[in-house]
Write a protein that holds these residues in place. Sequence first.
Motif, short mmCIF file in Angstrom:
data_model
loop_
_atom_site.label_atom_id
_atom_site.label_comp_id
_atom_site.label_asym_id
_atom_site.label_seq_id
_atom_site.Cartn_x
_atom_site.Cartn_y
_atom_site.Cartn_z
N SER A 93 7.13 2.63 -1.13
CA SER A 93 7.02 2.54 0.32
C SER A 93 8.29 3.06 0.97
O SER A 93 9.39 2.57 0.71
CB SER A 93 6.80 1.08 0.75
N MET A 94 8.14 4.07 1.81
CA MET A 94 9.29 4.61 2.52
C MET A 94 9.83 3.59 3.53
O MET A 94 11.04 3.46 3.70
CB MET A 94 8.90 5.90 3.23
N SER A 95 8.93 2.85 4.20
CA SER A 95 9.39 1.89 5.21
C SER A 95 10.04 0.68 4.57
O SER A 95 11.05 0.17 5.07
CB SER A 95 8.22 1.47 6.09
N ALA A 96 9.48 0.21 3.43
CA ALA A 96 10.07 -0.95 2.74
C ALA A 96 11.25 -0.54 1.87
O ALA A 96 12.00 -1.40 1.40
CB ALA A 96 9.01 -1.65 1.90
N LYS A 97 11.38 0.73 1.63
CA LYS A 97 12.46 1.28 0.81
C LYS A 97 12.48 0.64 -0.59
O LYS A 97 13.51 0.15 -1.07
CB LYS A 97 13.82 1.09 1.49
N SER A 98 11.30 0.66 -1.24
CA SER A 98 11.19 0.02 -2.55
C SER A 98 9.97 0.54 -3.30
O SER A 98 9.06 1.14 -2.71
CB SER A 98 11.06 -1.50 -2.38
N VAL A 99 9.98 0.31 -4.62
CA VAL A 99 8.81 0.50 -5.46
C VAL A 99 8.48 -0.86 -6.05
O VAL A 99 9.35 -1.51 -6.65
CB VAL A 99 9.06 1.51 -6.59
N THR A 100 7.25 -1.33 -5.89
CA THR A 100 6.85 -2.65 -6.38
C THR A 100 5.50 -2.58 -7.06
O THR A 100 4.68 -1.69 -6.77
CB THR A 100 6.77 -3.66 -5.22
N ALA A 101 5.27 -3.54 -7.98
CA ALA A 101 3.97 -3.69 -8.62
C ALA A 101 3.10 -4.55 -7.73
O ALA A 101 3.51 -5.63 -7.29
CB ALA A 101 4.13 -4.33 -10.00
N VAL A 102 1.87 -4.09 -7.45
CA VAL A 102 1.01 -4.75 -6.46
C VAL A 102 -0.41 -4.87 -7.03
O VAL A 102 -0.88 -3.97 -7.73
CB VAL A 102 0.98 -3.93 -5.15
N TYR A 103 -1.07 -5.99 -6.69
CA TYR A 103 -2.49 -6.17 -7.00
C TYR A 103 -3.28 -5.70 -5.79
O TYR A 103 -3.12 -6.22 -4.68
CB TYR A 103 -2.79 -7.63 -7.31
N LYS A 104 -4.15 -4.69 -5.96
CA LYS A 104 -4.88 -4.09 -4.85
C LYS A 104 -6.37 -4.28 -5.06
O LYS A 104 -6.93 -3.85 -6.08
CB LYS A 104 -4.54 -2.61 -4.73
N THR A 105 -7.02 -4.95 -4.11
CA THR A 105 -8.44 -5.24 -4.25
C THR A 105 -9.29 -4.03 -3.88
O THR A 105 -8.91 -3.19 -3.06
CB THR A 105 -8.85 -6.43 -3.37
#
Length: 337
Positions: A93-105
Amino acid sequence: MAEFSAPFDGSPIATQSQWSRQARRWGLDGVHASDPADTALKVTGNGSGNVALAVGEAFVNGFYYKNDATKTIAVTANAGSAARIDMVILRASMSAKSVTAVYKTGGTSAPTLAADEEGIYEIPLAQCTVAAGSSVVTAVNVLDRRWFTDRGAVPGIPGARRPSVKSQLLVEGTRLYVGDGAGWQWMASPGVEEDYYTPQWTAGGANVSWGTAAKNVGRYRVQGKKVDLLIELVPTGNPAATTEPLMVSLPPGFPASPAHRSILNWVYTSENGEGGGIGQAVIYPTSSTTRIARLRYAMSNSLSSTATPNAFSVYTNKPWNIRTGDILAIDGSYWLP
């Protein structure tokens, strides 16, 4: 539209967007692993309300991600009346300035992954199926969907190779190898991908003409010291009878090895009511290394099954009168010096 170049003293990489655009050219998005059997960032389910993400590293939209301990990710409960297909992803995410592991429904099909290089960018890790009215994912309902990325080919010196790395490509001079973890296995050598030439047919010292519109095509491919060859002949004329066997030229610049005889196959079909035959096309290096010297076929002069067979040569008019419409093909391979 302004030009941009970096990094220089007066023009540094100043934004995350500039970094992302540059870093995306260094390597493909994906999990860093030398083999698909590697468990790096692999997702597993155990029938609880969570899935587990293994340790590992990845690139996502040019950004580096590392998970240094098993991470628990909550499964979103399925309140619907049908099974739901979800994904575990890595989200940059450019706005969050991070790479994260996410569960996406998702729904009846897996969710679409975002691919905005200037906003949200996602790559898949696993597909999870959640039963209707459930909030758990069992092991069998997790499908591995990781993309992988790794180093490109590395150069090497014969006799001084590094230890084999599984799935790693190694280039030594012009030869390509792949590692299996135990050694380096040869894959390819330089050659000719595919090319054509016009075979020259002779009998003794005389050229043989098959007609001005004859199909007379040689097709070949070279890899390392091996030449794969196909010659197709369909005459549009009837050459004179010869007193010497048929010979045909090999591709120019690719002579056969003088160390041994090379044998290819030939097949002949008459379109003039004379039947057909099969046999071997033989390169005799003592005769010539630049042409097939004989088209040979086995036959016995006796009706007895115990009679010793002999090998005979094909001429323009023996054992068939090769002429308009007939088909003669030679197919096989031989070795270069």
